[in-house]
Every structure is written in C-alpha cells, then in structure tokens.
Design a protein around this motif. Structure first.
Motif, PDB file in Angstrom:
ATOM      1  N   THR A 116       0.851  -1.180   0.000  1.00 49.56           N
ATOM      2  CA  THR A 116       0.000   0.000   0.000  1.00 49.56           C
ATOM      3  C   THR A 116       0.889   1.232   0.000  1.00 49.56           C
ATOM      4  O   THR A 116       2.051   1.169   0.423  1.00 49.56           O
ATOM      5  N   GLN A 156      -9.247   1.967   2.326  1.00 52.32           N
ATOM      6  CA  GLN A 156      -9.104   0.573   1.904  1.00 52.32           C
ATOM      7  C   GLN A 156      -8.229  -0.247   2.856  1.00 52.32           C
ATOM      8  O   GLN A 156      -8.314  -1.475   2.865  1.00 52.32           O
ATOM      9  N   THR A 157      -7.387   0.424   3.630  1.00 53.67           N
ATOM     10  CA  THR A 157      -6.465  -0.301   4.515  1.00 53.67           C
ATOM     11  C   THR A 157      -6.848  -0.139   5.986  1.00 53.67           C
ATOM     12  O   THR A 157      -5.987  -0.205   6.864  1.00 53.67           O
ATOM     13  N   THR A 196      -4.000  -5.250   2.463  1.00 57.89           N
ATOM     14  CA  THR A 196      -3.597  -4.333   1.388  1.00 57.89           C
ATOM     15  C   THR A 196      -4.341  -4.762   0.130  1.00 57.89           C
ATOM     16  O   THR A 196      -3.794  -5.467  -0.720  1.00 57.89           O
ATOM     17  N   PRO A 197      -5.597  -4.353   0.003  1.00 60.45           N
ATOM     18  CA  PRO A 197      -6.472  -4.906  -1.034  1.00 60.45           C
ATOM     19  C   PRO A 197      -6.015  -4.612  -2.463  1.00 60.45           C
ATOM     20  O   PRO A 197      -5.294  -3.648  -2.734  1.00 60.45           O
ATOM     21  N   PRO A 256      -7.394  -3.310  -5.150  1.00 58.61           N
ATOM     22  CA  PRO A 256      -7.539  -1.998  -5.802  1.00 58.61           C
ATOM     23  C   PRO A 256      -6.423  -1.017  -5.462  1.00 58.61           C
ATOM     24  O   PRO A 256      -6.090  -0.156  -6.281  1.00 58.61           O
ATOM     25  N   VAL A 257      -5.837  -1.146  -4.274  1.00 61.24           N
ATOM     26  CA  VAL A 257      -4.729  -0.256  -3.909  1.00 61.24           C
ATOM     27  C   VAL A 257      -3.504  -0.580  -4.759  1.00 61.24           C
ATOM     28  O   VAL A 257      -2.814   0.322  -5.245  1.00 61.24           O
TER      29      VAL A 257
END
Length: 288
Positions: free
Chosen positions: A172, A179-180, A235-236, A238-239
């Motif tokens: 990230t 998102q985090t 840390t998905p 999309p990131v």
C-alpha cells in the motif's frame, strides 16, 4: 515503457506462469493449483540451519542470512516479522536457485539491535540502503513484502541508486486510506499492546507516522513488479492497481483467492513469478 509494452509484458508473464505452474486465469489473475509442482530442480533450503551473520549499519547491528549465488537480491520483511518467521523455505529456495538472496531483520527485531533513533519508514529505508555496501554491493534487486514493501518504496524514492529491480508484494502507499482500515487498526492496536515486544511497538510507531509514498510513485524510474492476492484484506487489490497506475511501465500480477503475503500459501508460483520478472530484459533492444 509505453502502455503497449506493458500489455505485452503482462501477456508474457501470464503465458510463462500458466505453462510452468499449471495456473488458470485471465487479465493477470492466477488460480492456486490443485497439485503442487515438482521441486526437484530447486536446491533444498533450510532457513533455521543457515547461520546468522551480522553487519554494523547506521548505528545498529543487523542480523542477516544469505542463500544461493548470482546477482544480489535483498528481502525486506513485513510488520512484526523476523527472518525466522517471515520467509517460506520453498520460496527462498526458488529465488536462491538464480540469485544471491539476503534476508535480514529490521532494527530492533529478531537478531538486530536498536538504538534511540526515532523509528520511521525512512530510517528503515536508510538501513537497507547502507546494508548493501556493508554486504559488498553498490546496488541490489529488492523484494519487499507488506511493511517491507512500504520500506522498499521509501528506499527507491530516497536512494534510487541502490535499487536495480523492485518487487512490491502485498503493498500500500499509505496505511491511512479507507481501503487499509483493517491494516491500520491492527498496527494501531499493536502500538499499545503491552504484550508486544519493544521492536513491534517501534515498528508500529514508524508505520503510524509514515506520510505515505503516493506523491513519489510517479518519480520511480525502475523496473517494478507489484504482486497481490485478490483475497488480501489488509492491502487490497484496488490499492495495488492504483499504485501500478502511478509507476510507468510497472508489472501487475494478481493471484486469485490468495490472501496477504501469498508466498506463504503459493511459494512455487510466487517464486517462479519473481524469477520471470527479475530475469526478463526490460531495456531496448528487446530480444537482443
């Protein structure tokens, strides 16, 4: 590298991984195979049996291990981890089949000492930059995972001359974005948990003080690969996609249904993926 070149490289790495690892998927997404590929042609690695060595760096002593031979590859571990706990032996063995792999503990963790310097991601990046000449190299390939990928971003931004190729795994650009949230909450809790050791408290302090790397991403002019599991909730995905969009010519590899630090779950696939990227010619004339 233009967008067409990026697409071509993505296709190359997809074809390579599908052919060698028995994975299925599209658009750079790989499914975990049902049968583990053979490891016969990779050397056996025993992490705990490999002796600890020490280097004096930046006012502290860093404990490290080394494996294999070839061009140097520095591994940066994640939050709260040590060289005894972070790295999968199969994964390291695959990397060491082609590269001289170094793993080390961040200051205050595992076998590494600490001092009274205020902990920060930039300080950890300075440690990595100074460790390289202590090991005999002007620059190294770098593989960062989780917090190690934060340190790796700061390393390539602050000390670009030290980095050859860069792999950012479970990454990230900030722990303070929506998102985090799960990652932020976990680190924030560790910062005040009396059961956690001092090194973890100081790593948490460094992460919480980090302003992030987003503004510096577009200035990275290195060969970079980003790796993410589509089931990573820390840390998905999309990131990672967002970071890839900021680093011109970067590679993006997604592993279907794998969680944070997917090399723990699919070490063969992650290892072969890293070798494919590190061994690929990224400079014209291509195919020369």
């Amino acid at each position: 590298m233009n967008r067409k070149r990026f697409s071509a490289l993505a296709i190359v790495i997809i074809i390579s991984l599908l052919a060698t690892a028995g994975c299925t998927g599209t658009s750079g997404t790989f499914a975990q195979p049902q049968v583990q590929p053979t490891l016969q042609h990779y050397p056996a690695v025993s992490i705990n049996a490999t002796p600890i060595q020490y280097a004096k760096v930046n006012g502290v002593t860093l404990g490290y291990r080394e494996f294999g031979s070839g061009e140097p590859l520095l591994m940066l571990e994640g939050f709260g981890a040590t060289i005894d706990s972070e790295w999968n032996a199969t994964f390291i063995g695959i990397l060491a089949s082609k590269y001289h792999v170094y793993t080390y503990d961040h200051r205050g963790m595992g076998y590494s000492s600490d001092n009274n310097a205020t902990p920060s991601i930039s300080l950890y990046a300075d440690d990595a930059a100074l460790l390289m000449p202590a090991l005999g190299y002007d620059s190294m390939h770098v593989y960062g995972v989780s917090m190690g990928s934060s340190v790796s971003q700061q390393l390539v931004i602050d000390h670009p001359e030290r980095v050859r190729k860069l792999i950012l795994d479970s990454v990230t650009y900030s722990i303070r974005i929506p998102q985090t949230k799960l990652l932020f909450d976990s680190i924030n809790a560790s910062a005040v948990d009396p059961a956690k050791p001092r090194g973890v408290h100081r790593e948490a302090q460094a992460n919480l003080a980090w302003n992030g790397s987003y503004d510096g991403l577009s200035g990275i002019h290195k060969d970079v690969m980003l790796v993410v599991g589509t089931a990573d909730v820390m840390t998905p995905e999309p990131v990672t996609v967002q970071i890839a969009g900021q680093i011109k010519g970067s590679w993006l590899v997604r592993y279907k249904d794998l969680p944070h630090v997917g090399s723990h779950y699919a070490p063969v696939e992650y290892g072969k993926n890293a070798l494919a990227f590190l061994g690929n010619n990224e400079s014209p004339p291509y195919g020369g």
